[in-house]
Design a protein around this motif. Structure first.
Motif, PDB file in Angstrom:
ATOM      1  N   LYS A  73      10.985   0.971  -3.637  1.00 38.04           N
ATOM      2  CA  LYS A  73      11.549  -0.332  -4.037  1.00 38.04           C
ATOM      3  C   LYS A  73      10.984  -1.449  -3.164  1.00 38.04           C
ATOM      4  CE  LYS A  73      15.903   0.952  -6.194  1.00 38.04           C
ATOM      5  NZ  LYS A  73      17.377   0.783  -6.150  1.00 38.04           N
ATOM      6  N   TYR A  74      10.841  -1.181  -1.882  1.00 37.92           N
ATOM      7  CA  TYR A  74      10.306  -2.186  -0.966  1.00 37.92           C
ATOM      8  C   TYR A  74       8.871  -2.545  -1.350  1.00 37.92           C
ATOM      9  CZ  TYR A  74       9.775  -4.683   3.434  1.00 37.92           C
ATOM     10  OH  TYR A  74       9.576  -5.664   4.374  1.00 37.92           O
ATOM     11  N   ILE A  75       8.074  -1.537  -1.650  1.00 36.22           N
ATOM     12  CA  ILE A  75       6.689  -1.777  -2.074  1.00 36.22           C
ATOM     13  C   ILE A  75       6.675  -2.558  -3.389  1.00 36.22           C
ATOM     14  CG2 ILE A  75       4.601  -0.638  -2.945  1.00 36.22           C
ATOM     15  CD1 ILE A  75       5.163   1.602  -0.870  1.00 36.22           C
ATOM     16  N   GLY A  76       7.545  -2.175  -4.316  1.00 41.39           N
ATOM     17  CA  GLY A  76       7.606  -2.865  -5.600  1.00 41.39           C
ATOM     18  C   GLY A  76       8.037  -4.314  -5.479  1.00 41.39           C
ATOM     19  N   GLU A  77       8.929  -4.600  -4.538  1.00 40.88           N
ATOM     20  CA  GLU A  77       9.428  -5.959  -4.332  1.00 40.88           C
ATOM     21  C   GLU A  77       8.485  -6.810  -3.479  1.00 40.88           C
ATOM     22  OE1 GLU A  77      13.225  -5.118  -2.593  1.00 40.88           O
ATOM     23  OE2 GLU A  77      14.085  -4.465  -4.517  1.00 40.88           O
ATOM     24  N   ASN A 106       4.927  -2.567 -10.965  1.00 41.29           N
ATOM     25  CA  ASN A 106       4.037  -3.719 -10.834  1.00 41.29           C
ATOM     26  C   ASN A 106       2.798  -3.417  -9.994  1.00 41.29           C
ATOM     27  OD1 ASN A 106       5.385  -3.525  -8.397  1.00 41.29           O
ATOM     28  ND2 ASN A 106       5.562  -5.736  -8.125  1.00 41.29           N
ATOM     29  N   ARG A 107       2.710  -2.215  -9.423  1.00 38.81           N
ATOM     30  CA  ARG A 107       1.554  -1.819  -8.617  1.00 38.81           C
ATOM     31  C   ARG A 107       0.531  -1.037  -9.433  1.00 38.81           C
ATOM     32  NH1 ARG A 107       2.093  -2.577  -2.919  1.00 38.81           N
ATOM     33  NH2 ARG A 107      -0.077  -1.955  -2.984  1.00 38.81           N
ATOM     34  N   GLY A 108       0.719  -0.988 -10.739  1.00 36.53           N
ATOM     35  CA  GLY A 108      -0.195  -0.232 -11.579  1.00 36.53           C
ATOM     36  C   GLY A 108       0.225   1.223 -11.615  1.00 36.53           C
TER      37      GLY A 108
END
Length: 123
Positions: A73-77, A106-108
């Motif tokens: 979630k942190y990476i996605g946000e 959103n990171r592919g």
């Protein structure tokens, strides 16, 4: 190459160290520490487990705290963190892996590569 690994199992940690021998490797089982490292460094590879030793899953029905989902979630946000990193979910927990992938949509494409299959990937 700089590698971030979220893993709690000592046997897997040893195998990751062998797999990435000669590279700059950061390994933790603490999601908050992984997020801290993501804030301060650029990684080339990020590989995440879902079920961790410190997990508090089930308490207050908060299924992301203390698991790999917290980092996903942190990476996605925060898509600007290590934007060119190859990200893998190596968890054997299929449901948890799918929630992690959805959190980073959103990171592919973020592949779910169960730990046993990682040896087949060329880094």
């Amino acid at each position: 190459m700089r590698v971030l690994i979220l893993e709690d199992d000592d046997t897997r940690v040893k195998k990751f160290k062998s797999l990435f021998y000669g590279h700059e490797v950061y390994i933790t089982h603490l999601p908050k520490l992984a997020n801290h490292w993501l804030d301060g460094m650029e990684f080339d590879i990020i590989t995440l487990d879902h079920d961790l030793a410190e997990e508090v899953q089930g308490l207050d029905n908060n299924f992301d705290v203390g698991t790999g989902l917290e980092v996903a979630k942190y990476i996605g946000e925060h898509p600007w963190l290590s934007p060119n990193a190859q990200i893998f979910i190596h968890s054997l927990n299929g449901g948890g892996a799918q929630r992690m992938i959805a959190a980073m949509k959103n990171r592919g494409e973020v592949p779910h590569v169960p730990f046993l299959w990682l040896k087949e990937i060329t880094f």
